[in-house]
Design a protein around this motif. Sequence first.
Motif, PDB file in Angstrom:
ATOM      1  N   ARG B 126      12.171  39.347  49.339  1.00  0.00           N
ATOM      2  CA  ARG B 126      10.868  39.529  49.996  1.00  0.00           C
ATOM      3  C   ARG B 126       9.923  38.401  49.584  1.00  0.00           C
ATOM      4  NH1 ARG B 126      10.781  45.129  47.069  1.00  0.00           N
ATOM      5  NH2 ARG B 126      11.355  43.570  45.534  1.00  0.00           N
ATOM      6  N   ASN B 127       8.985  38.092  50.481  1.00  0.00           N
ATOM      7  CA  ASN B 127       8.086  36.971  50.242  1.00  0.00           C
ATOM      8  C   ASN B 127       6.636  37.453  50.287  1.00  0.00           C
ATOM      9  OD1 ASN B 127       6.713  34.536  50.167  1.00  0.00           O
ATOM     10  ND2 ASN B 127       8.181  33.490  51.486  1.00  0.00           N
ATOM     11  N   ALA B 128       5.908  37.228  49.210  1.00  0.00           N
ATOM     12  CA  ALA B 128       4.492  37.627  49.158  1.00  0.00           C
ATOM     13  C   ALA B 128       3.598  36.610  49.860  1.00  0.00           C
ATOM     14  CB  ALA B 128       4.045  37.785  47.714  1.00  0.00           C
ATOM     15  N   HIS B 129       4.143  35.421  50.147  1.00  0.00           N
ATOM     16  CA  HIS B 129       3.350  34.322  50.707  1.00  0.00           C
ATOM     17  C   HIS B 129       2.133  34.047  49.824  1.00  0.00           C
ATOM     18  CE1 HIS B 129       5.911  34.158  54.226  1.00  0.00           C
ATOM     19  NE2 HIS B 129       5.892  35.475  54.207  1.00  0.00           N
ATOM     20  N   ASP B 130       2.335  34.161  48.546  1.00  0.00           N
ATOM     21  CA  ASP B 130       1.289  33.836  47.584  1.00  0.00           C
ATOM     22  C   ASP B 130       1.947  33.085  46.429  1.00  0.00           C
ATOM     23  OD1 ASP B 130      -1.145  33.652  46.399  1.00  0.00           O
ATOM     24  OD2 ASP B 130      -1.398  35.796  46.021  1.00  0.00           O
ATOM     25  N   LEU B 131       1.135  32.376  45.689  1.00  0.00           N
ATOM     26  CA  LEU B 131       1.637  31.525  44.615  1.00  0.00           C
ATOM     27  C   LEU B 131       1.486  32.287  43.299  1.00  0.00           C
ATOM     28  CD1 LEU B 131      -0.189  28.320  45.899  1.00  0.00           C
ATOM     29  CD2 LEU B 131       2.130  29.080  46.465  1.00  0.00           C
ATOM     30  N   LEU B 132       2.554  32.934  42.867  1.00  0.00           N
ATOM     31  CA  LEU B 132       2.494  33.861  41.745  1.00  0.00           C
ATOM     32  C   LEU B 132       2.857  33.142  40.442  1.00  0.00           C
ATOM     33  CD1 LEU B 132       4.278  36.766  43.646  1.00  0.00           C
ATOM     34  CD2 LEU B 132       1.825  36.356  43.416  1.00  0.00           C
ATOM     35  N   PRO B 133       2.188  33.505  39.353  1.00  0.00           N
ATOM     36  CA  PRO B 133       2.351  32.737  38.113  1.00  0.00           C
ATOM     37  C   PRO B 133       3.657  33.071  37.388  1.00  0.00           C
ATOM     38  CG  PRO B 133       0.834  34.552  37.764  1.00  0.00           C
ATOM     39  CD  PRO B 133       1.186  34.585  39.222  1.00  0.00           C
ATOM     40  N   LEU B 134       4.145  32.091  36.675  1.00  0.00           N
ATOM     41  CA  LEU B 134       5.347  32.249  35.842  1.00  0.00           C
ATOM     42  C   LEU B 134       4.941  32.471  34.395  1.00  0.00           C
ATOM     43  CD1 LEU B 134       7.453  29.325  37.283  1.00  0.00           C
ATOM     44  CD2 LEU B 134       8.259  31.698  37.116  1.00  0.00           C
ATOM     45  N   PRO B 135       5.774  33.161  33.626  1.00  0.00           N
ATOM     46  CA  PRO B 135       5.574  33.123  32.171  1.00  0.00           C
ATOM     47  C   PRO B 135       6.056  31.765  31.661  1.00  0.00           C
ATOM     48  CG  PRO B 135       7.501  34.463  32.719  1.00  0.00           C
ATOM     49  CD  PRO B 135       6.900  34.012  34.027  1.00  0.00           C
ATOM     50  N   TYR B 136       5.326  31.195  30.743  1.00  0.00           N
ATOM     51  CA  TYR B 136       5.684  29.850  30.260  1.00  0.00           C
ATOM     52  C   TYR B 136       6.533  29.983  29.003  1.00  0.00           C
ATOM     53  CZ  TYR B 136       2.244  28.757  33.748  1.00  0.00           C
ATOM     54  OH  TYR B 136       1.565  28.679  34.934  1.00  0.00           O
ATOM     55  N   THR B 137       7.797  30.320  29.234  1.00  0.00           N
ATOM     56  CA  THR B 137       8.759  30.528  28.150  1.00  0.00           C
ATOM     57  C   THR B 137       9.874  29.500  28.254  1.00  0.00           C
ATOM     58  OG1 THR B 137      10.086  32.022  29.510  1.00  0.00           O
ATOM     59  CG2 THR B 137       8.314  33.024  28.207  1.00  0.00           C
ATOM     60  N   GLU B 138      10.660  29.386  27.211  1.00  0.00           N
ATOM     61  CA  GLU B 138      11.827  28.496  27.234  1.00  0.00           C
ATOM     62  C   GLU B 138      12.799  28.929  28.324  1.00  0.00           C
ATOM     63  OE1 GLU B 138      13.271  25.863  25.920  1.00  0.00           O
ATOM     64  OE2 GLU B 138      11.578  25.211  24.714  1.00  0.00           O
ATOM     65  N   ALA B 139      12.998  30.240  28.445  1.00  0.00           N
ATOM     66  CA  ALA B 139      13.950  30.728  29.444  1.00  0.00           C
ATOM     67  C   ALA B 139      13.481  30.372  30.853  1.00  0.00           C
ATOM     68  CB  ALA B 139      14.108  32.242  29.309  1.00  0.00           C
ATOM     69  N   ALA B 140      12.186  30.563  31.110  1.00  0.00           N
ATOM     70  CA  ALA B 140      11.655  30.222  32.435  1.00  0.00           C
ATOM     71  C   ALA B 140      11.745  28.719  32.665  1.00  0.00           C
ATOM     72  CB  ALA B 140      10.213  30.699  32.558  1.00  0.00           C
ATOM     73  N   LEU B 141      11.540  27.956  31.609  1.00  0.00           N
ATOM     74  CA  LEU B 141      11.626  26.493  31.721  1.00  0.00           C
ATOM     75  C   LEU B 141      13.041  26.068  32.111  1.00  0.00           C
ATOM     76  CD1 LEU B 141      10.159  23.801  31.365  1.00  0.00           C
ATOM     77  CD2 LEU B 141      10.641  23.929  28.919  1.00  0.00           C
TER      78      LEU B 141
END
Lengths: 325, 318
Positions: B126-141
């Motif tokens: 599904r797409n929210a058509h919004d720019l949602l924030p990421l957690p800034y973790t090593e795994a996300a990186l």
Amino acid sequence: MKTGGQVDLKRTQELFWELITAPEGVRAAIDSLSRRGLVDEPSLNSLFTGDQGLPAVERLDIYANMYFYRLLDCLAEDFPKTLAAVGPARFHNLVTDYLLRHPSEHPSLRYLGQRLPQFIATHPLLEAFPHLADLARLEWARADVFDAPDVQPLSRDVLARLPQDRAGDARFTLIPAFALLRFDHEVVSFWRKLDERAGGHAGTAAASGAAIHGGGSGNAAREAPDPGASPSGEVPEPPSLPAPARRSAAARVWRRDFIVYHCSLDEEEARCLDLVLAGESIGRICQQLAAGRSLVKATARAGRMMQGWLEDGILAEVALNETTR
Amino acid sequence: MPLKAVRSSMSPDSAPNRDRSDGRPSFLGHGVGLRRDHFERVLSDPAAVDWFEALSENFMVEGGRPLDVLTRVRERYPVVLHGVSLSIGSTDPLDQAYLARLDALARRFQPAWVSDHLCWTGVGGRNAHDLLPLPYTEAALDHVVERVQRVQERLGRPIALENVSSYVAYRHSALAEWEFLAEVALRSGCGILLDINNIYVSARNHGFDPGAYLEGIPPHKVWQFHLAGHSDKGAYLLDTHDHPVIDPVWELYREAVLRFGPVSTLIEWDDRIPAFERLEQESQRARAIHDEALPRLAGPAAVTAAPAGRPAGLGSHP
């Protein structure tokens, strides 16, 4: 919730999604998750930042509002007459129900409204507005042909070059930016009345240089309407027009020179266009028109009809054994 | 925290317009977003801007007026394709159909570069058509870097990623946003589209120092700036793109020019869109700040500035 690792990123994103798409807001979503033993407010506060000035729930509510109002704006843009027919409050509730059943699954907002007409056909709103699904189908067809492939319409010269003795065997191809619709209600004239009430200037064929789907609004944030705009927080609803008559009707929708048009059709022309779409020959179309008419009258009727198709630019090709353009 | 060094899978030769000594693409000058409200105006008269940014998804269609307009705009100006649905941070699989459409669009219009956002836009298909924030973790990186590399391989070009405005953050983030953005760029080989207004908005919403943000971004990775207006909601700032750029953001832009040198700059205005001439004024103000700040830079600037409104031609920006 544990942190680190893609599994946790996925869970975090699923939770975020559930919170911001709940129709009654983030607080209600938390209560629901809490009742199901999934997440409570303290664990949420340990996941998301927040402070006294702006608690985590209110921060997430900013996203919840943006989610809903961006999609509402998009559907309002693609279905302006459907909105006008039921008023903003009912349209708001319709969109709320629609998004629960059909959240966007496409990268482009262009397809968000694709299933709205069918959804309306099963929605309780249809009881009060039995013509609404037909009206929405007309609007979606207009939105759909707006960016259909470009094709140079068939010219009169090419048609004139068909050998007279073989013209009956030739077959037309319609342009891609074309749709033939059948309705249970007289929604074409109703569309025009709504357009006139909104200050439009539609002629016999209702024209519009429709916009980019979703408004081309880029990545700007979306807000809920200002609650102070009216006492109820909603735009006042306009006086309703008399509902269109329940009667079988047909229409064609097409685009020419980047402008979208539609017009009513009588059932005979609709049947002829069915034949064109089915790949039947011009001779077969003439047979259809000959029923109950003299040959002269049938030929004249066929000529007028095809003249109209040529003038409106809905024919793309005419072909015998090989494509003739 | 030690950060893994990962070599970019993109060779320097595959970058678009790498005619600067530091490997950044060409300086395009000062542009504005191409919006439908201005289609007629942009096509009828020369615009006092150097280039246009087109929203990729709006042109992933088969025909009709928008594609025709973009074709004609591209004949006269450089164009950058800017997307909103790449969803580079999502845990959903990359959307190969979307990438195919983006690739086809890029091949057709030969943009100076292709950009999107450092965020996620949906999950579970599904797409929210919004720019949602990421957690800034090593795994996300790790997750984002790997996906950027796959996107760049699919498109055959490096992309640029933009920092988004955000309203909530994750308590388990281990990196500052700018550290995360810088690492994504350094590890994946992508460029950075630095939105100056988004830095200002997020700095207010999360209480960080926008100057520290600029200091944390490696200059040689910055390909483009965005400038826009926002709304002050009291408890937070909302990135509405419906106002002029405010003075503190202009000041932050001046600091950015001083730090990063000549960087292609674009004015975004997406709601309550004014006459095109108003956008031209905003763009001229950006140009004036840029021109005033540049002579203060120490050392030679290895760029050739584009004169306003220069014709580009479809073949001039491979």
